[in-house]
Design a protein around this motif. Structure first.
Motif, PDB file in Angstrom:
ATOM      1  N   ARG A  34     -70.771 -48.840   0.049  1.00 34.01           N
ATOM      2  CA  ARG A  34     -72.026 -48.910   0.797  1.00 34.01           C
ATOM      3  C   ARG A  34     -72.182 -47.760   1.800  1.00 34.01           C
ATOM      4  N   SER A  42     -90.539 -36.964  -7.411  1.00 34.08           N
ATOM      5  CA  SER A  42     -90.165 -36.312  -6.163  1.00 34.08           C
ATOM      6  C   SER A  42     -88.706 -36.628  -5.849  1.00 34.08           C
ATOM      7  N   ALA A  43     -88.092 -35.750  -5.079  1.00 35.30           N
ATOM      8  CA  ALA A  43     -86.680 -35.923  -4.754  1.00 35.30           C
ATOM      9  C   ALA A  43     -86.532 -37.137  -3.859  1.00 35.30           C
ATOM     10  N   GLY A  44     -85.957 -38.167  -4.370  1.00 39.85           N
ATOM     11  CA  GLY A  44     -85.745 -39.383  -3.600  1.00 39.85           C
ATOM     12  C   GLY A  44     -84.296 -39.487  -3.191  1.00 39.85           C
ATOM     13  N   GLU A  45     -83.959 -40.611  -2.570  1.00 41.32           N
ATOM     14  CA  GLU A  45     -82.595 -40.833  -2.137  1.00 41.32           C
ATOM     15  C   GLU A  45     -81.727 -41.100  -3.362  1.00 41.32           C
ATOM     16  N   ALA A  46     -80.557 -40.462  -3.383  1.00 43.96           N
ATOM     17  CA  ALA A  46     -79.646 -40.647  -4.504  1.00 43.96           C
ATOM     18  C   ALA A  46     -79.089 -42.064  -4.488  1.00 43.96           C
ATOM     19  N   GLN A  47     -78.876 -42.624  -5.636  1.00 43.35           N
ATOM     20  CA  GLN A  47     -78.357 -43.982  -5.735  1.00 43.35           C
ATOM     21  C   GLN A  47     -77.012 -43.964  -6.451  1.00 43.35           C
ATOM     22  N   TRP A  48     -76.086 -44.719  -5.897  1.00 50.76           N
ATOM     23  CA  TRP A  48     -74.797 -44.899  -6.529  1.00 50.76           C
ATOM     24  C   TRP A  48     -74.647 -46.392  -6.756  1.00 50.76           C
ATOM     25  N   GLY A  93     -71.238 -44.700   1.391  1.00 52.97           N
ATOM     26  CA  GLY A  93     -71.209 -43.406   0.735  1.00 52.97           C
ATOM     27  C   GLY A  93     -69.786 -42.960   0.472  1.00 52.97           C
TER      28      GLY A  93
END
Length: 133
Positions: A110, A99-105, A112
């Motif tokens: 912190r 499922s579409a989750g929160e994008a991670q960088w 964005g």
């Protein structure tokens, strides 16, 4: 400081123990040929059909298919069930959740992209990737 070490030396073995060792070795060495002589071939008749049989019996096509394809597939299914049934009984998810989750960088700022500096001029390298030919 000097340390003295004393060793307890046992007296030499008696002649009785030497004789026991010699007798043991003699029994072992004499026992091997005796056992070889006792191992005579079995005298039995040849089973019926083994004597002059020249006709070779092969596998039928369906039997060969069942043996070489069906048996490995059955083994594959049994192993798969042995792995998945306990997990299903415990109520675990067997497939990953896409499922579409929160994008991670990972390793990024912190807050964005708001933390990234904006380019301040034509030759500036701030603000993202660039390329040239």
């Amino acid at each position: 400081m000097t340390t003295h070490v004393s060793l307890h030396v046992s007296p030499s073995r008696s002649s009785r123990s030497a004789y026991a060792r010699w007798a043991g070795r003699a029994v072992v060495l004499a026992g091997a040929p005796a056992l070889a002589l006792l191992a005579a071939p079995a005298h039995a008749d040849v089973p019926a059909g083994w004597g002059g049989q020249t006709e070779h019996q092969g596998l039928e096509a369906l039997d060969a298919l069942a043996l070489f394809v069906g048996a490995p597939l059955l083994l594959f299914v049994v192993i798969g069930l042995a792995v998945y049934i306990p997990a299903m009984i415990r109520g675990e998810k067997l497939l990953p959740d896409h499922s579409a989750g929160e994008a991670q960088w990972i390793g990024g700022p912190r807050q964005g992209v708001a933390e990234l500096p904006a380019p301040d001029g034509e030759d500036s390298r701030a603000g993202g990737a660039s390329g040239s030919w």
